[in-house]
Write an enzyme that holds these catalytic residues in place. Structure first.
Site, PDB file in Angstrom:
ATOM      1  N   CYS A 234       0.891  -1.157   0.000  1.00  0.00           N
ATOM      2  CA  CYS A 234       0.000   0.000   0.000  1.00  0.00           C
ATOM      3  C   CYS A 234       0.927   1.204   0.000  1.00  0.00           C
ATOM      4  CB  CYS A 234      -0.919   0.033   1.217  1.00  0.00           C
ATOM      5  SG  CYS A 234      -1.863   1.578   1.264  1.00  0.00           S
TER       6      CYS A 234
ATOM      7  N   CYS B 222      -0.504   4.190   2.494  1.00  0.00           N
ATOM      8  CA  CYS B 222      -0.469   4.043   3.956  1.00  0.00           C
ATOM      9  C   CYS B 222      -0.185   2.580   4.296  1.00  0.00           C
ATOM     10  CB  CYS B 222      -1.745   4.549   4.599  1.00  0.00           C
ATOM     11  SG  CYS B 222      -3.268   4.106   3.745  1.00  0.00           S
ATOM     12  N   SER B 223      -1.189   1.819   4.700  1.00  0.00           N
ATOM     13  CA  SER B 223      -0.907   0.448   5.119  1.00  0.00           C
ATOM     14  C   SER B 223      -2.107  -0.462   4.898  1.00  0.00           C
ATOM     15  CB  SER B 223      -0.519   0.443   6.599  1.00  0.00           C
ATOM     16  OG  SER B 223      -1.553   1.055   7.349  1.00  0.00           O
ATOM     17  N   CYS B 224      -2.910  -0.214   3.857  1.00  0.00           N
ATOM     18  CA  CYS B 224      -4.088  -1.043   3.578  1.00  0.00           C
ATOM     19  C   CYS B 224      -3.668  -2.507   3.413  1.00  0.00           C
ATOM     20  CB  CYS B 224      -4.802  -0.549   2.328  1.00  0.00           C
ATOM     21  SG  CYS B 224      -5.396   1.139   2.501  1.00  0.00           S
TER      22      CYS B 224
HETATM   23 FE    FE Z   1      -3.272   2.053   2.917  1.00  0.00          FE
END
Ligand code: FE
Length: 196
Positions: free
Chosen positions: A104, A107-109
């Site tokens: 991602c 961000c951090s999906c």
């Molecule tokens: Fe994300």
């Protein structure tokens, strides 16, 4: 949720909304914690391992999974989890010609319900920036050296779309049961930073 150190814009918005709802008396923080705890207790990489083992042993399930993962997951009693926004899961299959890896960049999906909480490196700026431009190098840092003839496809997750890799079934595993096969799968294998 409040002690979650996710610094993504979405997380900040969630914290703001949470505070606002609490202030208005519309949200009981203990109730929210219970819901979140119940969800995270069920969110573990073993779910993803089961999905892969089933796909390896049941070609019909594999086809349905690749076609529409959200529809196929309930066959194993799994789902992408509740929430205001439905997350579309895309399962991408490794072959001799193509290796898939998930990131991602924003961000951090991450498909939390199938893989559990994401590893720290997945959220690191180094991984997020470099895997797109130099995937082969990054995979080598993970100890995964792919033949030059294998193309690398990088999938960028976001709020609506999450990705999980279907690794290649290891050779000489024809005698293993589905449960034993699930034991062979690793979390990094589902992200694409390892083979299985
Ligand atoms: Fe994300």
């Amino acid at each position: 949720m409040s002690d979650d150190h996710d610094d993504s814009p979405i997380a900040a918005q969630v914290r703001e909304l949470e505070a606002l709802l609490e202030e208005k008396g519309l949200l009981d923080p203990r109730e929210l914690d219970q819901v979140l705890e119940a969800f995270t207790a069920k969110a573990k990489p073993a779910n993803g391992f089961r999905v892969v083992a089933r796909a390896w042993t049941d070609p019909g399930f594999r086809d349905r999974l690749l076609e529409n993962a959200n529809d196929a997951l309930p066959e194993l009693g799994l789902s992408m989890g509740g929430g205001l926004q439905v997350q579309r899961l895309h399962v991408v299959e490794n072959t001799a010609d193509v290796h898939n890896v998930v990131v991602c960049t924003l961000c951090s999906c991450y498909p939390l319900s199938l893989l559990g909480p994401s590893p720290t490196w997945y959220k690191s700026p180094a991984y997020r920036s470099k895997v797109v431009s130099h995937p082969r190098e990054v995979l080598e840092q993970f100890g995964l050296v792919l033949p030059e003839s294998t193309a690398i496809e990088v999938w960028d997750a976001n709020a609506e779309s999450r990705y999980m890799v279907l690794p290649r079934r290891p050779e000489d595993t024809g005698h293993l049961t589905e449960e034993e096969l699930a034991g062979r799968v690793t979390r990094n294998g589902l992200i694409g930073t390892a083979a299985v």
